[in-house]
Design an enzyme around this catalytic site. Structure first.
Site, PDB file in Angstrom:
ATOM      1  N   ASP A 186       0.854  -1.178   0.000  1.00 40.14           N
ATOM      2  CA  ASP A 186       0.000   0.000   0.000  1.00 40.14           C
ATOM      3  C   ASP A 186       0.900   1.241   0.000  1.00 40.14           C
ATOM      4  O   ASP A 186       1.796   1.351   0.843  1.00 40.14           O
ATOM      5  CB  ASP A 186      -0.838  -0.077   1.292  1.00 40.14           C
ATOM      6  N   ASP A 243       7.017  15.994 -18.883  1.00 41.94           N
ATOM      7  CA  ASP A 243       5.985  16.430 -19.811  1.00 41.94           C
ATOM      8  C   ASP A 243       6.228  15.592 -21.059  1.00 41.94           C
ATOM      9  O   ASP A 243       7.223  15.806 -21.760  1.00 41.94           O
ATOM     10  CB  ASP A 243       6.133  17.921 -20.140  1.00 41.94           C
ATOM     11  N   HIS A 244       5.346  14.658 -21.335  1.00 42.74           N
ATOM     12  CA  HIS A 244       5.705  13.658 -22.363  1.00 42.74           C
ATOM     13  C   HIS A 244       5.843  14.283 -23.757  1.00 42.74           C
ATOM     14  O   HIS A 244       6.444  13.682 -24.638  1.00 42.74           O
ATOM     15  CB  HIS A 244       4.727  12.480 -22.355  1.00 42.74           C
ATOM     16  N   LYS A 256       8.810  13.742 -27.489  1.00 39.05           N
ATOM     17  CA  LYS A 256       8.516  13.563 -28.912  1.00 39.05           C
ATOM     18  C   LYS A 256       9.690  14.076 -29.739  1.00 39.05           C
ATOM     19  O   LYS A 256      10.142  15.209 -29.550  1.00 39.05           O
ATOM     20  CB  LYS A 256       7.226  14.303 -29.302  1.00 39.05           C
ATOM     21  N   GLU A 264      -7.151  16.965 -31.215  1.00 38.19           N
ATOM     22  CA  GLU A 264      -7.350  15.521 -31.048  1.00 38.19           C
ATOM     23  C   GLU A 264      -8.702  15.144 -31.627  1.00 38.19           C
ATOM     24  O   GLU A 264      -9.672  15.901 -31.480  1.00 38.19           O
ATOM     25  CB  GLU A 264      -7.322  15.160 -29.568  1.00 38.19           C
ATOM     26  N   HIS A 277       1.786  20.939 -21.957  1.00 39.15           N
ATOM     27  CA  HIS A 277       2.162  20.656 -23.345  1.00 39.15           C
ATOM     28  C   HIS A 277       2.218  21.905 -24.228  1.00 39.15           C
ATOM     29  O   HIS A 277       3.206  22.145 -24.925  1.00 39.15           O
ATOM     30  CB  HIS A 277       1.197  19.643 -23.961  1.00 39.15           C
ATOM     31  N   LYS A 280     -10.620  18.387 -27.868  1.00 36.80           N
ATOM     32  CA  LYS A 280     -10.955  16.984 -28.133  1.00 36.80           C
ATOM     33  C   LYS A 280     -12.071  16.961 -29.168  1.00 36.80           C
ATOM     34  O   LYS A 280     -12.810  17.923 -29.329  1.00 36.80           O
ATOM     35  CB  LYS A 280     -11.427  16.311 -26.847  1.00 36.80           C
TER      36      LYS A 280
HETATM   37  C1  BG6 Z   1      -2.208  13.949 -22.007  1.00 37.91           C
HETATM   38  C2  BG6 Z   1      -3.596  14.447 -21.753  1.00 37.91           C
HETATM   39  O1  BG6 Z   1      -1.295  14.605 -21.175  1.00 37.91           O
HETATM   40  O2  BG6 Z   1      -1.862  14.202 -23.367  1.00 37.91           O
HETATM   41  C3  BG6 Z   1      -4.591  13.772 -22.693  1.00 37.91           C
HETATM   42  O3  BG6 Z   1      -3.964  14.168 -20.404  1.00 37.91           O
HETATM   43  C4  BG6 Z   1      -4.155  13.955 -24.120  1.00 37.91           C
HETATM   44  O4  BG6 Z   1      -5.904  14.282 -22.498  1.00 37.91           O
HETATM   45  C5  BG6 Z   1      -2.704  13.536 -24.302  1.00 37.91           C
HETATM   46  O5  BG6 Z   1      -4.999  13.156 -24.937  1.00 37.91           O
HETATM   47  C6  BG6 Z   1      -2.204  13.876 -25.697  1.00 37.91           C
HETATM   48  O6  BG6 Z   1      -0.944  13.300 -25.874  1.00 37.91           O
HETATM   49  P1  BG6 Z   1      -0.508  12.661 -27.258  1.00 37.91           P
HETATM   50  O7  BG6 Z   1       0.889  12.211 -27.046  1.00 37.91           O
HETATM   51  O8  BG6 Z   1      -1.479  11.554 -27.542  1.00 37.91           O
HETATM   52  O9  BG6 Z   1      -0.627  13.758 -28.258  1.00 37.91           O
END
Ligand code: BG6
Length: 502
Positions: free
Chosen positions: A98, A192-193, A197, A231, A255, A351
């Protein structure tokens, strides 16, 4: 900052994933580890310890992740390389516990010590919080109190924090304060993904590795900038999360602002993490306070995406039937410095828009029209540099050319560079670079505490303003469209128009 080619494997270490049974682990982290194995960039010795609350054996954990990976690869007509997977799988250990209980961390400490002794990991540990954000502070505190992240270990101790980093400025500050109570700033990797990229990192290469662009990258030559993160998907199964988040919090301070910073930052003196991060932080300081009149919000109604009928946001699972949460936001922002004064940056994200498309489009100033008096103005509207982040990653330059024939007629034409035509790309989920950078201790692509807070501070007046005003006319755009008409008005006010989302 690392491009993954020409790199050597990171040092031995243990990677501890909190949220081992979660979506992020199976969709992104483990596939990224497998891709690192493909490129020979896993540490020579490592342990992958998964922590989660359910009971599971290590074999069950790794089998479930393998199944998912096999299915994902199959969608791209690929098969799992069993030898490579075995390299990952043999290092996987599951620890049931936990997150709130100190004994979980005592057990973890024992496990780490045992693996360190057995596998020679040099005391190095990377902790990964792949959990819901409500656990971030709890896990950091418990790690701190168990002595797992203190500075007196012989190896490194690092912590990856996923998004969302706070819900607004006060909560982001609180979370930073909690993390910084137990860890030094250089031990914290706020992900921050978007920065993982390839094409986002390429913005720096384009700007700073070429003599061509930087001299025209300013208010003398650039009319405005449009950043679009569109998106086509809706909120899917995340209705509950989205109801308390909305498009602004979900996409903008992280982002979209990262894309703004990459586009607008001054050249750093080196690609050292601190040099790059300092330049990005300066941009956030230079952005004008956002006024409510510079922000538009929208929510999708039913419609059709790719000819398939889709439902309205308010009809999605776990969404209130009268929800006023925004699924679209458009912003006009100004950067008050020598390079950008007077150049609007228009941002939009939403979206259920027409298609999935992320791009940064730079609109150059018009040529003087004297020579082409007879040409309709819209035909001269052509000088654009478009950085495509996804899909169809690449760069396109649009300019005017003479149409063949006796008349001096113009047409907008394009020169195009596409990643897939030039580079034989290794399959990637975008997390490979980020995980690799954490393993080698490179913080360039991660957000510093001050950056995160500055970004939240910028959107704070809008969040507060929206709290006190109910959006009128929601839902205000059809699924499959290009967003609400009010977003068009935002640019029309300045005599400009959005590029088509396509
Ligand atoms: C995320 C958001 O951080 O990024 C999502 O929470 C979003 O809502 C996503 O869809 C978009 O990331 P990517 O890499 O699919 O463009």
């Amino acid at each position: 900052m690392s491009a993954l080619s020409h790199k050597s494997p990171p040092p031995p270490c243990a990677i501890v994933i909190f949220g081992a049974n979660g979506d992020l682990t199976k969709r992104l982290i483990v596939p990224a580890m497998y891709n690192l194995a493909r490129t020979g960039l896993l540490p020579p010795h490592f342990s992958l310890i998964g922590v989660d609350h359910n009971k599971k054996t290590s074999a069950e954990w790794s089998a479930a992740l393998k199944d998912f990976l096999v299915q994902t690869l199959a969608k791209n007509n690929e098969t799992l390389n069993e030898t490579l997977w075995a390299k990952v799988a043999r290092c996987m250990v599951f620890l049931s516990g936990d997150f709130e209980k100190p004994e979980t961390y005592e057990n973890l400490s024992d496990l780490l010590a045992a693996h360190d002794a057995k596998d020679g990991l040099g005391g190095n540990v990377l902790f990964y919080m792949a959990v819901a954000d409500r656990f971030f502070a709890t896990i950091a505190r418990n790690l701190g109190e168990a002595g797992l992240v203190s500075g007196d270990h012989k190896g490194f101790r690092r912590l990856i924090v996923e998004k969302p980093f706070g819900h607004d400025l006060p909560s982001a500050r609180q979370l930073n304060a909690c993390l910084l109570k137990y860890l030094r700033e250089d031990q914290i990797y706020r992900i921050d993904h978007f920065l993982g990229k390839e094409t986002v990192q390429n913005i720096m290469a384009l700007r700073f590795a070429n003599g061509l662009f930087e001299p025209i990258w300013n208010r003398d030559r650039i009319d405005h900038v449009q950043i679009t993160v569109a998106e086509s998907l809706g909120v899917e199964t995340r209705g509950k999360f989205y109801e308390s988040t909305g498009a602004l919090r979900d996409m903008v301070p992280n982002h979209l602002f990262q894309l703004v910073a990459m586009t607008a930052m001054e050249p750093p003196v080196s690609f050292d993490a601190e040099d790059v991060r300092a330049k990005k932080a300066e941009i956030f300081k230079a952005v004008h306070e956002l006024r409510l009149s510079d922000v538009v919000r929208g929510q999708y109604d039913a419609g059709a995406v790719a000819n398939e009928p889709v439902q309205a946001y308010r009809a999605e699972a776990n969404v209130a039937p009268d929800s006023t949460v925004e699924t679209f936001v458009a912003i006009r922002l100004m950067i008050d410095n020598w390079r950008w004064a007077g150049v609007p940056f228009y941002l939009r994200t939403g979206k259920r828009l027409a298609v999935r498309s992320t791009e940064i489009a730079i609109r150059f100033k018009r040529a003087p029209h004297a020579l082409f008096r007879e040409t309709p103005v819209e035909e001269l509207d052509a000088d654009w540099l478009i950085m495509r982040v996804q899909p169809d990653e690449g760069i396109r330059l649009r300019f005017n050319a003479k149409r063949p024939g006796p008349a001096m007629a113009l047409e907008s034409v394009a020169m195009e560079f596409k990643y897939k035509d030039y580079f034989k790309q290794a399959p990637a989920v975008g997390y490979e670079t980020l995980i690799y950078d954490c393993l080698i201790g490179d913080t360039t692509l991660f957000q510093r505490a001050d950056q995160v807070e500055a970004a939240w501070a910028l959107v704070e007046p809008v969040l507060r303003g929206w709290e006190n005003t109910t959006p009128r006319h929601f839902p205000n755009y059809n699924a499959g469209s290009e967003g609400p008409s009010a977003a068009n008005d935002l640019l029309a006010r300045d005599g400009r128009a959005w590029r088509r989302i396509n």
